[in-house]
Design a protein around this motif. Structure first.
Motif, PDB file in Angstrom:
ATOM      1  N   THR A  38       0.830  -1.204   0.000  1.00  0.00           N
ATOM      2  CA  THR A  38       0.000   0.000   0.000  1.00  0.00           C
ATOM      3  C   THR A  38       0.863   1.252   0.000  1.00  0.00           C
ATOM      4  O   THR A  38       0.573   2.222  -0.725  1.00  0.00           O
ATOM      5  CB  THR A  38      -0.943  -0.005   1.219  1.00  0.00           C
ATOM      6  OG1 THR A  38      -1.704  -1.219   1.219  1.00  0.00           O
ATOM      7  CG2 THR A  38      -1.892   1.181   1.185  1.00  0.00           C
ATOM      8  N   GLY A  39       1.921   1.234   0.789  1.00  0.00           N
ATOM      9  CA  GLY A  39       2.834   2.373   0.801  1.00  0.00           C
ATOM     10  C   GLY A  39       3.462   2.613  -0.561  1.00  0.00           C
ATOM     11  O   GLY A  39       3.547   3.748  -1.027  1.00  0.00           O
ATOM     12  N   GLY A  40       3.877   1.525  -1.212  1.00  0.00           N
ATOM     13  CA  GLY A  40       4.444   1.649  -2.552  1.00  0.00           C
ATOM     14  C   GLY A  40       3.438   2.190  -3.543  1.00  0.00           C
ATOM     15  O   GLY A  40       3.774   3.007  -4.413  1.00  0.00           O
ATOM     16  N   HIS A  41       2.196   1.754  -3.410  1.00  0.00           N
ATOM     17  CA  HIS A  41       1.135   2.200  -4.317  1.00  0.00           C
ATOM     18  C   HIS A  41       0.837   3.686  -4.137  1.00  0.00           C
ATOM     19  O   HIS A  41       0.567   4.405  -5.117  1.00  0.00           O
ATOM     20  CB  HIS A  41      -0.123   1.381  -4.046  1.00  0.00           C
ATOM     21  CG  HIS A  41      -1.292   1.730  -4.899  1.00  0.00           C
ATOM     22  ND1 HIS A  41      -1.335   1.487  -6.252  1.00  0.00           N
ATOM     23  CD2 HIS A  41      -2.488   2.317  -4.583  1.00  0.00           C
ATOM     24  CE1 HIS A  41      -2.497   1.893  -6.750  1.00  0.00           C
ATOM     25  NE2 HIS A  41      -3.208   2.401  -5.761  1.00  0.00           N
ATOM     26  N   LEU A  42       0.904   4.162  -2.884  1.00  0.00           N
ATOM     27  CA  LEU A  42       0.563   5.547  -2.590  1.00  0.00           C
ATOM     28  C   LEU A  42       1.762   6.498  -2.672  1.00  0.00           C
ATOM     29  O   LEU A  42       1.583   7.720  -2.570  1.00  0.00           O
ATOM     30  CB  LEU A  42      -0.050   5.652  -1.187  1.00  0.00           C
ATOM     31  CG  LEU A  42      -1.405   4.968  -0.982  1.00  0.00           C
ATOM     32  CD1 LEU A  42      -1.812   5.051   0.492  1.00  0.00           C
ATOM     33  CD2 LEU A  42      -2.477   5.612  -1.850  1.00  0.00           C
ATOM     34  N   ALA A  43       2.949   5.956  -2.865  1.00  0.00           N
ATOM     35  CA  ALA A  43       4.171   6.756  -2.773  1.00  0.00           C
ATOM     36  C   ALA A  43       4.179   7.960  -3.703  1.00  0.00           C
ATOM     37  O   ALA A  43       4.729   9.014  -3.367  1.00  0.00           O
ATOM     38  CB  ALA A  43       5.391   5.883  -3.039  1.00  0.00           C
ATOM     39  N   ARG A  49      -0.387  14.836   4.046  1.00  0.00           N
ATOM     40  CA  ARG A  49      -0.231  14.362   5.425  1.00  0.00           C
ATOM     41  C   ARG A  49      -0.740  12.930   5.554  1.00  0.00           C
ATOM     42  O   ARG A  49      -1.551  12.481   4.728  1.00  0.00           O
ATOM     43  CB  ARG A  49      -0.986  15.266   6.408  1.00  0.00           C
ATOM     44  CG  ARG A  49      -2.489  15.238   6.240  1.00  0.00           C
ATOM     45  CD  ARG A  49      -3.192  16.374   6.936  1.00  0.00           C
ATOM     46  NE  ARG A  49      -2.815  17.680   6.398  1.00  0.00           N
ATOM     47  CZ  ARG A  49      -3.351  18.219   5.297  1.00  0.00           C
ATOM     48  NH1 ARG A  49      -4.289  17.552   4.625  1.00  0.00           N
ATOM     49  NH2 ARG A  49      -2.971  19.386   4.872  1.00  0.00           N
ATOM     50  N   VAL A  50      -0.253  12.244   6.592  1.00  0.00           N
ATOM     51  CA  VAL A  50      -0.759  10.923   6.967  1.00  0.00           C
ATOM     52  C   VAL A  50      -1.196  11.003   8.422  1.00  0.00           C
ATOM     53  O   VAL A  50      -0.427  11.431   9.293  1.00  0.00           O
ATOM     54  CB  VAL A  50       0.310   9.828   6.806  1.00  0.00           C
ATOM     55  CG1 VAL A  50      -0.218   8.477   7.297  1.00  0.00           C
ATOM     56  CG2 VAL A  50       0.773   9.713   5.362  1.00  0.00           C
ATOM     57  N   VAL A  51      -2.444  10.625   8.699  1.00  0.00           N
ATOM     58  CA  VAL A  51      -2.930  10.564  10.066  1.00  0.00           C
ATOM     59  C   VAL A  51      -3.387   9.139  10.357  1.00  0.00           C
ATOM     60  O   VAL A  51      -3.668   8.367   9.441  1.00  0.00           O
ATOM     61  CB  VAL A  51      -4.080  11.563  10.327  1.00  0.00           C
ATOM     62  CG1 VAL A  51      -3.632  12.983  10.060  1.00  0.00           C
ATOM     63  CG2 VAL A  51      -5.296  11.223   9.485  1.00  0.00           C
ATOM     64  N   SER A  52      -3.462   8.806  11.637  1.00  0.00           N
ATOM     65  CA  SER A  52      -3.760   7.416  11.979  1.00  0.00           C
ATOM     66  C   SER A  52      -4.499   7.310  13.301  1.00  0.00           C
ATOM     67  O   SER A  52      -4.295   8.124  14.218  1.00  0.00           O
ATOM     68  CB  SER A  52      -2.461   6.613  12.069  1.00  0.00           C
ATOM     69  OG  SER A  52      -2.692   5.286  12.515  1.00  0.00           O
ATOM     70  N   SER A  53      -5.318   6.288  13.401  1.00  0.00           N
ATOM     71  CA  SER A  53      -5.791   5.814  14.700  1.00  0.00           C
ATOM     72  C   SER A  53      -4.570   5.489  15.557  1.00  0.00           C
ATOM     73  O   SER A  53      -3.551   5.024  15.045  1.00  0.00           O
ATOM     74  CB  SER A  53      -6.633   4.547  14.505  1.00  0.00           C
ATOM     75  OG  SER A  53      -6.653   3.749  15.674  1.00  0.00           O
ATOM     76  N   ALA A  63       2.805   4.018   9.641  1.00  0.00           N
ATOM     77  CA  ALA A  63       4.242   4.291   9.639  1.00  0.00           C
ATOM     78  C   ALA A  63       4.891   3.789   8.354  1.00  0.00           C
ATOM     79  O   ALA A  63       5.764   4.464   7.780  1.00  0.00           O
ATOM     80  CB  ALA A  63       4.895   3.637  10.853  1.00  0.00           C
ATOM     81  N   VAL A  64       4.473   2.609   7.894  1.00  0.00           N
ATOM     82  CA  VAL A  64       5.011   2.066   6.645  1.00  0.00           C
ATOM     83  C   VAL A  64       4.624   2.960   5.471  1.00  0.00           C
ATOM     84  O   VAL A  64       5.447   3.290   4.608  1.00  0.00           O
ATOM     85  CB  VAL A  64       4.504   0.625   6.422  1.00  0.00           C
ATOM     86  CG1 VAL A  64       4.894   0.122   5.032  1.00  0.00           C
ATOM     87  CG2 VAL A  64       5.056  -0.307   7.493  1.00  0.00           C
ATOM     88  N   ILE A  65       3.359   3.380   5.436  1.00  0.00           N
ATOM     89  CA  ILE A  65       2.880   4.233   4.352  1.00  0.00           C
ATOM     90  C   ILE A  65       3.570   5.594   4.390  1.00  0.00           C
ATOM     91  O   ILE A  65       4.022   6.115   3.361  1.00  0.00           O
ATOM     92  CB  ILE A  65       1.350   4.400   4.441  1.00  0.00           C
ATOM     93  CG1 ILE A  65       0.659   3.065   4.140  1.00  0.00           C
ATOM     94  CG2 ILE A  65       0.853   5.492   3.490  1.00  0.00           C
ATOM     95  CD1 ILE A  65      -0.831   3.062   4.409  1.00  0.00           C
ATOM     96  N   ALA A  66       3.661   6.184   5.582  1.00  0.00           N
ATOM     97  CA  ALA A  66       4.293   7.502   5.711  1.00  0.00           C
ATOM     98  C   ALA A  66       5.762   7.454   5.296  1.00  0.00           C
ATOM     99  O   ALA A  66       6.267   8.398   4.671  1.00  0.00           O
ATOM    100  CB  ALA A  66       4.155   8.002   7.144  1.00  0.00           C
ATOM    101  N   ASP A  67       6.448   6.376   5.644  1.00  0.00           N
ATOM    102  CA  ASP A  67       7.854   6.243   5.256  1.00  0.00           C
ATOM    103  C   ASP A  67       7.987   6.215   3.731  1.00  0.00           C
ATOM    104  O   ASP A  67       8.875   6.870   3.165  1.00  0.00           O
ATOM    105  CB  ASP A  67       8.441   4.972   5.868  1.00  0.00           C
ATOM    106  CG  ASP A  67       9.930   4.814   5.556  1.00  0.00           C
ATOM    107  OD1 ASP A  67      10.717   5.652   6.015  1.00  0.00           O
ATOM    108  OD2 ASP A  67      10.288   3.854   4.838  1.00  0.00           O
ATOM    109  N   ALA A  68       7.107   5.482   3.062  1.00  0.00           N
ATOM    110  CA  ALA A  68       7.146   5.410   1.601  1.00  0.00           C
ATOM    111  C   ALA A  68       6.829   6.763   0.972  1.00  0.00           C
ATOM    112  O   ALA A  68       7.339   7.091  -0.109  1.00  0.00           O
ATOM    113  CB  ALA A  68       6.158   4.357   1.104  1.00  0.00           C
ATOM    114  N   MET A  69       5.992   7.561   1.651  1.00  0.00           N
ATOM    115  CA  MET A  69       5.579   8.863   1.124  1.00  0.00           C
ATOM    116  C   MET A  69       6.446  10.009   1.628  1.00  0.00           C
ATOM    117  O   MET A  69       6.223  11.173   1.286  1.00  0.00           O
ATOM    118  CB  MET A  69       4.106   9.127   1.472  1.00  0.00           C
ATOM    119  CG  MET A  69       3.152   8.059   0.985  1.00  0.00           C
ATOM    120  SD  MET A  69       1.411   8.422   1.350  1.00  0.00           S
ATOM    121  CE  MET A  69       1.060   9.593   0.044  1.00  0.00           C
TER     122      MET A  69
END
Length: 207
Positions: A38-43, A49-53, A63-69
């Motif tokens: 998912t992170g790679g797809h959204l990169a 911004r990335v927000v999270s529960s 964290a994985v998604i934010a790192d990719a982005m």
């Protein structure tokens, strides 16, 4: 305003088939793979911004998604999963054994309330407040949350009864996009998109 809701990757609780609620399960190995895809797809999305529960299964996915982005994570307590109280951590068979009134309530068309449960009115109010905060943000926001949360937000957007079950299926690491139309109303632009998961889709959601 563009809001991309991402359900967390498969958790240890998902894999075990338990009702999770606020129990803080981490991701399974498969869930971590889903998060990286998912992170790679959204990169290349160009999100702002990335927000999270704050729950671990969502925050790890974020964290994985934010790192990719190449973005930081902001926590949004309002996106936490529904608190199911004493039903958390139990499988369906364990629920029926511990709470024999559960099936009787369902047979009467009533919703069984577990001891210590958050309550649907409080849950819906919490989500409405969180959605209002998110809709005020300019640009694109990626928000990592939970199946029950994303399904309820979709109900709010289209004006369905929030207690109507099963209207919106939400797979692990699926993408649901909410935007504004020309009149400024929120609309669902896509829902439960799992095309990026390359054959490792999982959909079980017991909260």
């Amino acid at each position: 305003m563009r809001l991309i809701l991402v359900r967390h990757g498969e958790s240890v609780g998902n894999a075990a088939g338990v009702l999770q609620g606020r129990l803080d399960y981490g991701l399974s190995d498969l869930g971590l793979r889903q998060a990286h895809l998912t992170g790679g797809h959204l990169a290349d999305l160009g999100a702002d911004r990335v927000v999270s529960s704050p729950l671990l299964r969502a925050a790890t996915t974020a964290a994985v998604i934010a790192d990719a982005m190449r973005l930081e994570i902001g926590l949004e307590a309002g996106l936490a999963e529904y608190d199911i109280g004493e039903g958390a951590g139990l499988t369906p068979s364990q629920l029926r054994e511990k709470f024999p009134e559960l099936l009787k309530s369902r047979a009467r068309g009533e919703r069984f309330l577990f001891p210590g449960e958050e309550g649907r009115d409080a849950f819906h109010e919490r989500l409405a407040d969180a959605l209002e905060r998110l809709r005020q943000l300019e640009g694109t926001t990626v928000a990592v949350a939970h199946g029950g949360v994303i399904g309820a937000i979709c109900h709010m957007v289209v004006g369905l009864d929030l207690d109507r079950p099963g209207a919106f299926m939400v797979g692990n690491c699926s993408l649901t996009e909410i935007t504004r139309d020309r009149a400024g109303r929120l609309v669902i632009a896509r829902h439960n998109d799992m095309c990026h998961l390359s054959g490792i889709e999982t959909t079980v959601d017991r909260g």
